[in-house]
Design an enzyme around this catalytic site. Structure first.
Site, short mmCIF file in Angstrom:
data_model
loop_
_atom_site.label_atom_id
_atom_site.label_comp_id
_atom_site.label_asym_id
_atom_site.label_seq_id
_atom_site.Cartn_x
_atom_site.Cartn_y
_atom_site.Cartn_z
N HIS A 1 39.49 45.20 36.03
CA HIS A 1 40.12 45.57 34.75
C HIS A 1 39.16 45.45 33.56
CE1 HIS A 1 43.82 45.78 36.91
NE2 HIS A 1 43.87 44.51 37.16
N HIS B 1 46.73 39.64 33.86
CA HIS B 1 46.19 40.89 34.34
C HIS B 1 44.98 40.73 35.26
CE1 HIS B 1 46.17 45.17 34.52
NE2 HIS B 1 45.12 45.37 33.76
N VAL B 2 43.95 40.06 34.79
CA VAL B 2 42.79 39.80 35.64
C VAL B 2 43.13 38.57 36.48
CG1 VAL B 2 40.34 39.24 35.68
CG2 VAL B 2 41.26 40.76 33.90
FE LIG Z 1 48.46 43.41 35.41
#
Ligand SMILES: [Fe+2]
Ligand SMILES: *[C@@H]1O[C@H](CO)[C@@H](O)[C@H](O)[C@H]1NC(C)=O
Ligand SMILES: *[C@@H]1O[C@H](CO)[C@@H](O)[C@H](O)[C@H]1NC(C)=O
Ligand SMILES: *[C@@H]1O[C@H](CO)[C@@H](O)[C@H](O)[C@H]1NC(C)=O
Length: 405
Positions: A330, A357-358
């Site tokens: 990402h 997210h990461v």
């Molecule tokens: Fe995510």
């Protein structure tokens, strides 16, 4: 960016004690903050017949019970639950040791997603609660009643200690269950969870099989029925699937998880703010428009002006995609939002930005990258005591592998 100890594989659910993290954050190499380390190997979802997914017994028994803050100050709570056989009652019965039983009335909704039809999803807001008080509540009135409890936060003020848990990218694998257990067993005893997006990962199943939204609701109930989780949207909440005829982003999420966005003058549930104890918490959406002249942009511009640091010395921002990320996973996905909003974060001295997210843990020093314009070439982050600390905590347990590079 200062990475810590075993960097990518550190805590999946950490607890932030206000008043303490600040002093840690200026240290370059923080060392190892937790002995809790996830395995790097890919994990798998818990099977549908797992203990954590069990449907509570009894006719039309409420399931997937969850609460979140229901106003700006912490005197209201949104109680949500799902019934399957019939709509049943929208009433929440609640009381404390100091008050008689009272009732609050809500509404229910349903939705379809491709060939899935949801149960009856109830949302009822309880208002005018006393601060710092334990309340018991009952849902499922008329058929199978289930009782839970929560404790309201102390009144908002500058010297009010409070402990937040922090979870992101949870999913519902065996590792997700370990993360939640780890959080529950933490001796610091988190009082509310700041959830930085990516809840159930139903969208990774064929047809985004929304049955996995239900299992996740039952799995997390053991925590979120008793303490509020403050929701942030992640990419796995978008559920945009034109191939299935599903083109309204965030459809399952918005039906199931309500947040008090109107209380902070927001026009959409994806960005909003709350105050809780000594913290002002701003939730942003990485997956809604944030460019100039957009609703989120206008809202945030006004919002930052409202923060009174004498009242809430802590200014915390939650978002899903991190602005600073040294992993190849990402990479740069948060960059366009950073370009838009980072000057404001420096101007208003945001203390800390939490993102997910990461699938890793990573923490920065206070630094900013706001000097650049199209001709000066000054595009390298520099130490900046007015800038936030950035903490990524996206290793909550989902079945996608950990970021290690
Ligand atoms: Fe995510
Ligand atoms: C939805 O459709 C899929 C195949 O496209 C099928 O396997 C599944 O059983 C269907 N589910 C429902 C609830 O009808
Ligand atoms: C999940 O964790 C709880 C608490 O540690 C445990 O009782 C339960 O058996 C676990 N379930 C699965 C499927 O791992
Ligand atoms: C900011 O908060 C303090 C402490 O609660 C209060 O005394 C002051 O009036 C507030 N300032 C504004 C501009 O509201």
């Amino acid at each position: 960016m200062a990475k810590m100890g075993t960097s990518s594989r550190v805590a999946a659910a950490i607890v932030v004690v206000l008043g303490f993290v600040l002093s840690l954050a200026v240290v370059c190499n923080g060392g190892k903050t937790s002995s809790f380390v996830r395995k790097v190997e890919k994990t798998v979802d818990m099977p549908l017949d797992s203990d954590v997914f069990k449907v509570p017994p009894g006719y039309n028994a409420p399931q997937q019970v969850h609460i979140t803050q229901g106003d700006q100050l912490g005197k209201a709570v949104i109680v949500s639950w799902v019934t399957v056989e019939e709509p049943g009652s929208n009433t929440v019965l609640y009381w404390s040791a100091y008050s008689k039983k009272q009732k609050s009335e809500g509404k229910f909704t349903t939705y379809k997603f491709y060939n899935y039809t949801s149960g009856y999803i109830h949302h009822t807001t309880i208002r005018n609660l006393k601060f710092n008080t334990k309340y018991y509540y009952v849902v499922g009135i008329g058929h199978t009643e289930r009782q839970f409890w929560f404790i309201t936060p102390p009144e908002v003020g500058p010297d009010v200690p409070y402990t937040f848990g922090l979870i992101g990218d949870l999913g519902q694998s065996f590792d997700s269950n370990k993360t939640l257990t780890h959080y529950e067993l933490n001796p610091q005893k988190g009082q509310a969870v700041l959830f930085v997006g990516d809840l159930c990962y139903a969208d990774t199943h064929p047809n985004h099989d929304n049955v996995w939204w239900d299992t996740w609701g039952r799995f997390t109930e053991r925590s979120v029925a008793y303490q509020p989780w403050i929701w942030t949207v992640g990419n796995h909440e978008i559920d945009f699937a034109p191939e299935l005829g599903e083109t309204k982003p965030f459809k399952p999420y918005t039906h199931r998880y309500h947040v008090p966005y109107k209380a902070s003058g927001s026009t959409a549930p994806f960005w909003y703010s709350i105050k809780r104890a000594s913290a002002y918490i701003i939730v942003l959406s990485s997956y809604s428009a944030y460019g100039k002249y957009t609703p989120q942009y206008f809202w945030l511009e006004q919002e930052l002006r409202k923060v009174n640091r004498s009242e809430t010395p802590w200014l915390i921002v939650l978002m899903h995609a991190p602005w600073y990320n040294s992993y190849n996973f990402h990479y740069l996905e948060g960059e366009t939002m950073r370009v838009m909003y980072e000057p404001w974060f420096v101007k208003y001295k945001v203390d800390v930005v939490f993102a997910g997210h990461v699938h890793a843990y990573e923490r920065s020093e206070r630094m900013s990258n706001v000097a650049y314009n199209i001709v000066n070439g000054i595009c390298i982050p520099v130490k900046d005591q007015s800038a936030p600390v950035y903490i990524t905590i996206g290793d909550g347990g989902n079945t996608e592998v950990l970021a290690t590079k």
